[in-house]
Design an enzyme around this catalytic site. Sequence first.
Site, short mmCIF file in Angstrom:
data_model
loop_
_atom_site.label_atom_id
_atom_site.label_comp_id
_atom_site.label_asym_id
_atom_site.label_seq_id
_atom_site.Cartn_x
_atom_site.Cartn_y
_atom_site.Cartn_z
N ARG A 78 25.64 38.75 20.69
CA ARG A 78 26.24 37.49 21.58
C ARG A 78 27.08 36.29 20.22
O ARG A 78 27.90 36.16 20.61
CB ARG A 78 25.42 35.93 21.87
N TYR A 114 45.35 30.62 39.64
CA TYR A 114 45.19 31.98 40.42
C TYR A 114 43.93 31.18 41.46
O TYR A 114 43.80 29.80 41.04
CB TYR A 114 44.48 32.46 39.25
N ASP A 155 48.77 30.37 30.13
CA ASP A 155 47.26 31.55 30.71
C ASP A 155 49.25 32.40 30.55
O ASP A 155 49.73 32.16 31.73
CB ASP A 155 47.20 31.23 32.57
O1 P1T Z 1 39.54 37.70 37.19
P1 P1T Z 1 39.42 37.32 35.91
O2 P1T Z 1 39.40 38.50 34.84
O3 P1T Z 1 38.16 36.41 35.86
O4 P1T Z 1 40.37 36.21 35.49
C1 P1T Z 1 40.26 35.10 35.85
C2 P1T Z 1 42.47 35.11 36.48
C3 P1T Z 1 42.59 33.67 34.89
N1 P1T Z 1 43.99 33.89 35.52
C4 P1T Z 1 44.92 34.68 36.18
C5 P1T Z 1 46.57 34.35 35.73
C6 P1T Z 1 44.20 35.90 37.24
O5 P1T Z 1 45.52 36.30 37.64
C7 P1T Z 1 43.09 36.08 37.12
C8 P1T Z 1 42.53 37.33 38.22
N2 P1T Z 1 43.24 37.30 39.31
C9 P1T Z 1 43.26 38.31 40.29
C10 P1T Z 1 41.93 38.54 40.49
C11 P1T Z 1 43.71 38.23 40.51
O6 P1T Z 1 44.17 39.15 42.16
O7 P1T Z 1 45.15 37.97 41.00
#
Ligand code: P1T
Length: 379
Positions: free
Chosen positions: A46, A98, A170
């Site tokens: 971890r 998102y 992001d």
């Molecule tokens: O799914 P994850 O790896 O936890 O990521 C989250 C996330 C964060 N930021 C952006 C801009 C994202 O698009 C996402 C995840 N998005 C999708 C699963 C989607 O289909 O838009």
Amino acid sequence: MGFQTDAVHAGQKPDSGTGAIMTPIFQTSTYVQEEIGKHKGYEYSRTQNPTRHAMEKNIATLEKGKYGIAFSSGLAAISSIIQLLEQGDHVICTNNVYGGTFRVFDTVFKKFGVLFTYTDTSVKKNIEEAITPKTKLIFVETPTNPMLTLTSIEDLVSVAKAKKIMTVVDNTFMSPYFQNPLQFGVDLVVHSSTKYINGHSDVVGGIAVTNDDQIAQKLYFLQNAVGAVPGPMDCFLVLRATKTLALRMREHEKNANALAAFLQNHNRIKRIYYPGLSSHPQHELAKKQMSGYGAIISIDLGSLENAKKFAESLKIFALAESLGGVESLVEHPAIMTHASVPKEIRESLGITDGLIRLSVGVEDEADLVNDVIQALEKI
Ligand code: P1T
């Protein structure tokens, strides 16, 4: 070094024991110590893992950062960033992010007393006006998911720096290949590495990248203390995938440009959102802060009925959540990725029931265009 040289080599060296050119998958939970407290820098997986370290260094280099801190998903990375804050701290967030990002802010962190203001960060004045004495962090998605709205990273940094507020971008939609926010002075970049960075739809992961020693130390602490770490096999797969990130991004974008050029003149489409089109309201800003336009296109087909008909008629584009993989995907944000955003907010952002998001893959351009043509004819 150039991007592609770094993509292939950064963070990696042949295995000292065998000469293996590929970083081994250190599929181990723990490490044997010679004496109590005497070890080789690895105690428990971890806390430290060599495969993870190689991947973190590799992605940090591509993002023009010193430190990469990997997590088990994009949302785990985002959550750990918010855990840098204290109860009562205030966050300004782009109003269109998102759906899962909005959900964790609105339902989890709000409960612990972190305050959030959502505003259209594409307008500098909106950021300035949202700042309170308690504001500690500004979280921006640019381009946004799924509306492809851009925030000027230069404006963001200039407003935040003056008030000593931490900035987070992001960068999932652009990948480190098309945009490097740290070079504009942003404090932290975050990615869902599930998307372009891995690119093969077989891993869920996230990573934060920074040049700031203090932020990095705090995030490494949280990575270990909270424990949302990626496993070694996933790190190996991501490390393997970044070697072709540049190649994939160029191909993704070529296909997306061709598709957007075709779609923008199609009579069944009410509105198209793609920063590479000169009709995109922020096309000039896109040219300034990105070196490409990516491969996500959103289209408004006017009604839920049209959107359903179109999405379900596509043959190559698969109907699925996620984006950024080599295979083309289609999804319906209002019902799928952004269902957790209240309807009235969704609609004010343009996430209508007729909106469809396309993640353009690396299949043959003509096949993708033909697939879209036949599906539009079904409407
Ligand atoms: O799914 P994850 O790896 O936890 O990521 C989250 C996330 C964060 N930021 C952006 C801009 C994202 O698009 C996402 C995840 N998005 C999708 C699963 C989607 O289909 O838009």
